[in-house]
Write a protein that holds these residues in place. Structure first.
Motif, PDB file in Angstrom:
ATOM      1  N   SER A   1       0.782  -1.265  -0.079  1.00  0.00           N
ATOM      2  CA  SER A   1      -0.118  -0.090   0.009  1.00  0.00           C
ATOM      3  C   SER A   1       0.898   1.295   0.123  1.00  0.00           C
ATOM      4  O   SER A   1       0.556   2.200  -0.936  1.00  0.00           O
ATOM      5  CB  SER A   1      -0.911   0.127   0.915  1.00  0.00           C
ATOM      6  N   THR A   2       1.804   1.236   0.957  1.00  0.00           N
ATOM      7  CA  THR A   2       2.760   2.525   0.971  1.00  0.00           C
ATOM      8  C   THR A   2       3.471   2.792  -0.214  1.00  0.00           C
ATOM      9  O   THR A   2       3.768   3.811  -0.774  1.00  0.00           O
ATOM     10  CB  THR A   2       3.511   2.361   2.220  1.00  0.00           C
ATOM     11  N   VAL A   3       3.943   1.591  -0.742  1.00  0.00           N
ATOM     12  CA  VAL A   3       4.921   1.827  -1.915  1.00  0.00           C
ATOM     13  C   VAL A   3       3.983   2.177  -3.295  1.00  0.00           C
ATOM     14  O   VAL A   3       4.278   2.970  -3.765  1.00  0.00           O
ATOM     15  CB  VAL A   3       5.404   0.210  -2.416  1.00  0.00           C
ATOM     16  N   ALA A   4       2.806   1.357  -3.324  1.00  0.00           N
ATOM     17  CA  ALA A   4       1.929   1.808  -4.402  1.00  0.00           C
ATOM     18  C   ALA A   4       1.488   3.352  -4.272  1.00  0.00           C
ATOM     19  O   ALA A   4       1.536   3.914  -5.539  1.00  0.00           O
ATOM     20  CB  ALA A   4       0.626   0.911  -4.447  1.00  0.00           C
ATOM     21  N   LYS A   5       1.294   3.723  -3.198  1.00  0.00           N
ATOM     22  CA  LYS A   5       0.859   4.933  -2.885  1.00  0.00           C
ATOM     23  C   LYS A   5       1.744   5.954  -3.442  1.00  0.00           C
ATOM     24  O   LYS A   5       1.840   7.186  -4.148  1.00  0.00           O
ATOM     25  CB  LYS A   5       0.502   5.349  -1.617  1.00  0.00           C
ATOM     26  N   THR A   6       3.280   5.845  -3.030  1.00  0.00           N
ATOM     27  CA  THR A   6       4.161   6.546  -3.329  1.00  0.00           C
ATOM     28  C   THR A   6       4.711   6.750  -4.798  1.00  0.00           C
ATOM     29  O   THR A   6       4.889   7.498  -5.200  1.00  0.00           O
ATOM     30  CB  THR A   6       5.465   6.168  -2.310  1.00  0.00           C
ATOM     31  N   LEU A   7       4.428   5.382  -5.159  1.00  0.00           N
ATOM     32  CA  LEU A   7       4.881   5.225  -6.661  1.00  0.00           C
ATOM     33  C   LEU A   7       3.684   5.977  -7.408  1.00  0.00           C
ATOM     34  O   LEU A   7       4.045   6.714  -8.493  1.00  0.00           O
ATOM     35  CB  LEU A   7       4.828   3.667  -6.759  1.00  0.00           C
ATOM     36  N   ALA A   8       2.547   5.923  -7.325  1.00  0.00           N
ATOM     37  CA  ALA A   8       1.645   6.569  -7.955  1.00  0.00           C
ATOM     38  C   ALA A   8       1.808   8.069  -7.848  1.00  0.00           C
ATOM     39  O   ALA A   8       1.359   8.929  -8.941  1.00  0.00           O
ATOM     40  CB  ALA A   8      -0.064   6.300  -7.310  1.00  0.00           C
ATOM     41  N   ARG A   9       2.146   8.590  -6.595  1.00  0.00           N
ATOM     42  CA  ARG A   9       2.212   9.921  -6.575  1.00  0.00           C
ATOM     43  C   ARG A   9       3.368  10.320  -7.437  1.00  0.00           C
ATOM     44  O   ARG A   9       3.282  11.471  -8.171  1.00  0.00           O
ATOM     45  CB  ARG A   9       2.732  10.392  -5.107  1.00  0.00           C
ATOM     46  N   LYS A  10       4.636   9.550  -7.568  1.00  0.00           N
ATOM     47  CA  LYS A  10       5.650   9.825  -8.273  1.00  0.00           C
ATOM     48  C   LYS A  10       5.407   9.838  -9.729  1.00  0.00           C
ATOM     49  O   LYS A  10       5.784  10.693 -10.646  1.00  0.00           O
ATOM     50  CB  LYS A  10       7.038   8.953  -8.243  1.00  0.00           C
ATOM     51  N   LEU A  11       4.366   9.007 -10.378  1.00  0.00           N
ATOM     52  CA  LEU A  11       4.091   8.885 -11.727  1.00  0.00           C
ATOM     53  C   LEU A  11       2.835   9.887 -12.005  1.00  0.00           C
ATOM     54  O   LEU A  11       2.723  10.041 -13.171  1.00  0.00           O
ATOM     55  CB  LEU A  11       3.413   7.529 -11.938  1.00  0.00           C
ATOM     56  N   GLY A  12       2.208  10.438 -11.195  1.00  0.00           N
ATOM     57  CA  GLY A  12       1.094  11.279 -11.311  1.00  0.00           C
ATOM     58  C   GLY A  12      -0.316  10.233 -11.685  1.00  0.00           C
ATOM     59  O   GLY A  12      -1.040  10.894 -12.113  1.00  0.00           O
ATOM     60  N   PHE A  13      -0.209   9.132 -11.389  1.00  0.00           N
ATOM     61  CA  PHE A  13      -0.974   8.204 -11.431  1.00  0.00           C
ATOM     62  C   PHE A  13      -2.138   7.922 -10.184  1.00  0.00           C
ATOM     63  O   PHE A  13      -1.700   8.438  -9.231  1.00  0.00           O
ATOM     64  CB  PHE A  13      -0.632   6.686 -11.608  1.00  0.00           C
ATOM     65  N   LEU A  14      -3.220   7.486 -10.676  1.00  0.00           N
ATOM     66  CA  LEU A  14      -4.413   6.950  -9.761  1.00  0.00           C
ATOM     67  C   LEU A  14      -3.955   5.703  -8.877  1.00  0.00           C
ATOM     68  O   LEU A  14      -3.403   4.894  -9.362  1.00  0.00           O
ATOM     69  CB  LEU A  14      -5.725   6.846 -10.398  1.00  0.00           C
ATOM     70  N   HIS A  15      -4.220   5.879  -7.464  1.00  0.00           N
ATOM     71  CA  HIS A  15      -3.797   4.670  -6.829  1.00  0.00           C
ATOM     72  C   HIS A  15      -5.064   3.926  -6.273  1.00  0.00           C
ATOM     73  O   HIS A  15      -6.099   4.686  -5.817  1.00  0.00           O
ATOM     74  CB  HIS A  15      -2.963   5.194  -5.600  1.00  0.00           C
ATOM     75  N   ILE A  16      -5.165   2.651  -6.727  1.00  0.00           N
ATOM     76  CA  ILE A  16      -6.472   1.916  -6.278  1.00  0.00           C
ATOM     77  C   ILE A  16      -5.725   0.818  -5.580  1.00  0.00           C
ATOM     78  O   ILE A  16      -5.110  -0.120  -5.806  1.00  0.00           O
ATOM     79  CB  ILE A  16      -6.741   1.420  -7.532  1.00  0.00           C
TER      80      ILE A  16
END
Ligand code: DC
Length: 229
Positions: free
Chosen positions: A18-33
């Motif tokens: 969860s934390t990795v996905a959230k951080t990655l989504a922020r870096k990419l400017g993507f939606l996190h699900i």
């Protein structure tokens, strides 16, 4: 073809997805699900309605009637069930325990997988892509995802992290007990007949045991930058 970019992150409970996905989504400017949050929301609804957790018919109806919204937030994302903020309630040990029944229900999985596909395709369009995390993203939800990662961590590391979280939440337990729980959850996740946790041949395996959240998110981010599809 101009389609949204899907990043699938699968892996066992407590690997820090969860934390990795959230951080990655922020870096990419993507939606996190966070797909686990959706299974948890249906579980909470079933517990509140005192449903028979072994009845697919009851669970299917509950899943169908559950309007689940995932809203980005800081530090935590928010989860709404029929308009109510249930972000905290879905993380209780009771919901964690009962969620295994909900995850086993084939009709529930069908409903949630279809919603996840829709969210990934349409809700993420303004973002250009989505990072979905769960157990079956690379296998069932988005088998054609451009990027598939399998985030792993040792049982010991996962148990230690989980123990810290539980202590923070005021739950008294021991490392041995938490380790048993982690192993039992792995068994259930791997051996589930439908939607079980599995690596795909193309999954990039990242061991998050000794990396920080930033370190793992950065490793995934660099991989995506270097393999732009
Ligand atoms: O990742 P988590 O602990 O929040 O997941 C909650 C429950 O949902 C857990 O029992 C595993 C299940 N799950 C699933 O079956 N498929 C997913 N894609 C995500 C979670």
């Amino acid at each position: 073809m101009n389609r949204v970019t899907i990043v699938a992150i699968d892996g066992p409970a407590g690997a820090g997805k969860s934390t990795v996905a959230k951080t990655l989504a922020r870096k990419l400017g993507f939606l996190h699900i966070d797909t686990g949050a959706m299974y948890r929301a249906v579980t909470l609804s079933a517990l509140r309605q005192k449903a028979d957790l072994k009845s697919d018919a009851e669970l299917e109806k509950i899943a169908r009637d559950s309007k689940i919204e995932l809203k980005p937030g800081d530090p935590e994302n928010k989860v709404f069930l029929n308009g109510e903020d249930v972000s905290r309630e879905i993380r209780t040990p009771e919901v964690t325990q009962a969620s295994a029944h909900i995850a086993n229900s084939v009709p529930v999985r069908k409903i949630l997988v279809s919603r996840q596909q829709q969210m990934g395709r349409s809700d993420s369009a303004p973002y250009g892509g989505a990072v979905l995390e769960g157990r079956d993203i690379g296998t069932d939800v988005f088998p054609d995802a451009q990027y598939k990662f399998y985030l792993d961590a040792s049982v010991e590391m996962r148990a230690e992290r989980r123990l810290k979280d539980l202590e923070k939440a005021g739950v008294k337990t021991s490392l041995e007990k938490v380790m048993e729980d982690v192993k039992a959850r792995d068994e259930r996740d791997i051996n589930r007949a439908v939607g079980g946790l599995r690596k795909t041949p193309e999954s990039i395996v990242v061991d998050h045991s000794h990396l920080t959240v930033e370190g793992s998110a950065d490793a995934l981010y660099q991989y995506i930058r270097q393999h732009a599809r």
